[in-house]
Design an enzyme around this catalytic site. Structure first.
Site, PDB file in Angstrom:
ATOM      1  N   THR A  33       0.828  -1.212   0.000  1.00 61.47           N
ATOM      2  CA  THR A  33       0.000   0.000   0.000  1.00 61.47           C
ATOM      3  C   THR A  33       0.868   1.271   0.000  1.00 61.47           C
ATOM      4  O   THR A  33       0.658   2.163  -0.809  1.00 61.47           O
ATOM      5  CB  THR A  33      -0.891   0.015   1.256  1.00 61.47           C
ATOM      6  OG1 THR A  33      -0.090  -0.373   2.362  1.00 61.47           O
ATOM      7  CG2 THR A  33      -2.065  -0.902   1.120  1.00 61.47           C
ATOM      8  N   PHE A 158      -7.936   5.416   4.053  1.00 56.29           N
ATOM      9  CA  PHE A 158      -7.650   4.392   5.061  1.00 56.29           C
ATOM     10  C   PHE A 158      -8.941   3.776   5.589  1.00 56.29           C
ATOM     11  O   PHE A 158      -8.982   3.220   6.682  1.00 56.29           O
ATOM     12  CB  PHE A 158      -6.847   5.007   6.214  1.00 56.29           C
ATOM     13  CG  PHE A 158      -5.485   5.490   5.789  1.00 56.29           C
ATOM     14  CD1 PHE A 158      -4.442   4.597   5.586  1.00 56.29           C
ATOM     15  CD2 PHE A 158      -5.247   6.836   5.553  1.00 56.29           C
ATOM     16  CE1 PHE A 158      -3.191   5.030   5.178  1.00 56.29           C
ATOM     17  CE2 PHE A 158      -3.996   7.291   5.138  1.00 56.29           C
ATOM     18  CZ  PHE A 158      -2.963   6.378   4.947  1.00 56.29           C
ATOM     19  N   CYS A 165      -7.805   1.447   8.732  1.00 59.05           N
ATOM     20  CA  CYS A 165      -6.395   1.038   8.734  1.00 59.05           C
ATOM     21  C   CYS A 165      -5.737   1.327  10.080  1.00 59.05           C
ATOM     22  O   CYS A 165      -5.734   2.450  10.559  1.00 59.05           O
ATOM     23  CB  CYS A 165      -5.652   1.778   7.636  1.00 59.05           C
ATOM     24  SG  CYS A 165      -3.921   1.320   7.582  1.00 59.05           S
TER      25      CYS A 165
HETATM   26  C1  HEM Z   1      -0.762   4.301   2.274  1.00 54.05           C
HETATM   27  C2  HEM Z   1      -0.735   3.168   2.932  1.00 54.05           C
HETATM   28  C3  HEM Z   1      -1.944   2.410   3.385  1.00 54.05           C
HETATM   29  C4  HEM Z   1      -3.227   2.420   2.910  1.00 54.05           C
HETATM   30  C5  HEM Z   1      -3.796   3.224   1.763  1.00 54.05           C
HETATM   31  C6  HEM Z   1      -3.990   1.494   3.742  1.00 54.05           C
HETATM   32  C7  HEM Z   1      -5.349   1.263   3.591  1.00 54.05           C
HETATM   33  C8  HEM Z   1      -6.079   0.437   4.421  1.00 54.05           C
HETATM   34  C9  HEM Z   1      -7.520   0.292   4.374  1.00 54.05           C
HETATM   35  C10 HEM Z   1      -8.444   1.032   3.411  1.00 54.05           C
HETATM   36  C11 HEM Z   1      -7.857  -0.605   5.331  1.00 54.05           C
HETATM   37  C12 HEM Z   1      -9.278  -1.052   5.716  1.00 54.05           C
HETATM   38  C13 HEM Z   1      -9.735  -2.173   4.880  1.00 54.05           C
HETATM   39  C14 HEM Z   1     -11.206  -2.376   5.113  1.00 54.05           C
HETATM   40  O1  HEM Z   1     -11.871  -1.482   5.658  1.00 54.05           O
HETATM   41  O2  HEM Z   1     -11.720  -3.408   4.724  1.00 54.05           O
HETATM   42  C15 HEM Z   1      -6.651  -1.045   5.983  1.00 54.05           C
HETATM   43  C16 HEM Z   1      -6.594  -1.968   7.001  1.00 54.05           C
HETATM   44  C17 HEM Z   1      -5.426  -2.390   7.605  1.00 54.05           C
HETATM   45  N1  HEM Z   1      -4.163  -1.854   7.419  1.00 54.05           N
HETATM   46 FE1  HEM Z   1      -3.677  -0.390   6.107  1.00 54.05          FE
HETATM   47  N2  HEM Z   1      -3.152   0.945   4.668  1.00 54.05           N
HETATM   48  C18 HEM Z   1      -1.896   1.480   4.498  1.00 54.05           C
HETATM   49  C19 HEM Z   1      -0.781   1.222   5.254  1.00 54.05           C
HETATM   50  C20 HEM Z   1      -0.710   0.321   6.284  1.00 54.05           C
HETATM   51  C21 HEM Z   1       0.454   0.070   7.107  1.00 54.05           C
HETATM   52  C22 HEM Z   1       1.799   0.812   6.973  1.00 54.05           C
HETATM   53  C23 HEM Z   1       0.130  -0.929   7.970  1.00 54.05           C
HETATM   54  C24 HEM Z   1       0.949  -1.600   9.053  1.00 54.05           C
HETATM   55  C25 HEM Z   1       2.140  -1.232   9.427  1.00 54.05           C
HETATM   56  C26 HEM Z   1      -1.242  -1.311   7.698  1.00 54.05           C
HETATM   57  C27 HEM Z   1      -1.928  -2.309   8.346  1.00 54.05           C
HETATM   58  C28 HEM Z   1      -3.284  -2.546   8.219  1.00 54.05           C
HETATM   59  C29 HEM Z   1      -4.007  -3.575   8.964  1.00 54.05           C
HETATM   60  C30 HEM Z   1      -3.403  -4.548   9.975  1.00 54.05           C
HETATM   61  C31 HEM Z   1      -5.353  -3.469   8.588  1.00 54.05           C
HETATM   62  C32 HEM Z   1      -6.531  -4.299   9.108  1.00 54.05           C
HETATM   63  C33 HEM Z   1      -7.134  -3.576  10.297  1.00 54.05           C
HETATM   64  C34 HEM Z   1      -8.354  -4.291  10.861  1.00 54.05           C
HETATM   65  O3  HEM Z   1      -9.000  -5.067  10.163  1.00 54.05           O
HETATM   66  O4  HEM Z   1      -8.691  -4.035  12.019  1.00 54.05           O
HETATM   67  N3  HEM Z   1      -1.727  -0.524   6.676  1.00 54.05           N
HETATM   68  N4  HEM Z   1      -5.567  -0.386   5.414  1.00 54.05           N
END
Ligand code: HEM
Length: 217
Positions: A33, A158, A165
């Site tokens: 991402t 996010f 996220c």
């Molecule tokens: C620009 C970078 C990033 C974008 C655009 C992004 C976007 C997202 C989005 C949209 C979701 C939610 C998905 C949903 O609602 O179904 C998500 C969940 C998540 N992201 Fe990111 N993310 C990014 C960076 C990161 C980073 C750097 C990490 C960890 C170091 C991370 C870890 C996670 C995790 C573990 C989830 C699941 C959370 C849950 O279900 O409770 N993400 N991300």
């Protein structure tokens, strides 16, 4: 930290399988991402030399050639605006999906229990009600004043709500530091003749990659 974490109810630590799954999720959700965000950002900067110039002016003023550290992050204001605007136009998580527990009515539409609702950040981020001239790359949309004028959920790179996220803040800081480090030393121009097109897979990637030609600043 993960190894020390205890379940609030049972007091148990994670077994090896759970630990491995957590680490894999962090690496996959966290790496591709942020990498994709930076790829789109380089593309947008390559297309908008005026924005790239302003970015480099900020980097020169704040860093003066130093490698940025965490303490520089609050001062790299325009750098952050560039990344936020890049995440608007090319949100790597271009759709998120939710399963509906109970019957509901949203915007006049009946949503039956058990159905799947797809929310697209890509589409929402181009809604002209919130984003005038939506296709235009304009980091000025992210000044504090302009952000305060918009409804909170007009911008969801996010996602939102309890499953948004977990790496949101980390990702923005990481992208800010990488962009600042590289942009103060190099221009990355998209290779002449390369046709840029988004490819909506699990993440929104540039089709065929993003070949660039680097030159020193
Ligand atoms: C620009 C970078 C990033 C974008 C655009 C992004 C976007 C997202 C989005 C949209 C979701 C939610 C998905 C949903 O609602 O179904 C998500 C969940 C998540 N992201 Fe990111 N993310 C990014 C960076 C990161 C980073 C750097 C990490 C960890 C170091 C991370 C870890 C996670 C995790 C573990 C989830 C699941 C959370 C849950 O279900 O409770 N993400 N991300």
């Amino acid at each position: 930290m993960l190894m020390l974490t205890r379940d609030e109810e049972t007091g148990e630590t994670m077994n090896d399988r759970q630990l491995r799954d957590e680490v894999m999720t962090l690496m996959l959700a966290g790496h591709e991402t942020t990498a994709t965000t930076l790829t789109w950002t380089w593309y947008l900067l390559s297309e908008h030399p005026d924005v790239a110039r302003r970015l480099r002016e900020e980097l020169a003023a704040v860093l003066g050639g130093r490698t940025p550290t965490m303490s520089d992050v609050p001062n790299l204001v325009y750098t952050r605006m560039v990344i936020e605007e890049s995440l608007r136009l090319y949100p790597p998580a271009w759709v998120t999906v939710r399963k509906v527990d109970n019957d509901d009515i949203i915007g006049g539409y009946h949503i039956p229990a058990g159905s799947t609702v797809v929310v697209s950040a890509y589409v929402l981020h181009r809604n002209p009600t919130f984003w005038p001239d939506p296709e235009r790359f304009d980091p000025e949309r992210f000044t504090p004043e302009r952000v305060a004028e918009r409804p909170r959920f007009a911008y969801i790179p996010f996602s939102a709500g309890p499953r948004q996220c977990i790496g949101n803040t980390f990702a923005l800081v990481e992208a800010q530091l990488i962009l600042a480090t590289i942009a103060q030393r190099y221009h990355l121009d998209v290779a002449p003749g390369h046709r840029v097109a988004p490819e909506p897979l699990i993440t929104l990637r540039p089709k065929g990659g993003m070949p660039v030609i680097g030159r020193t600043v």
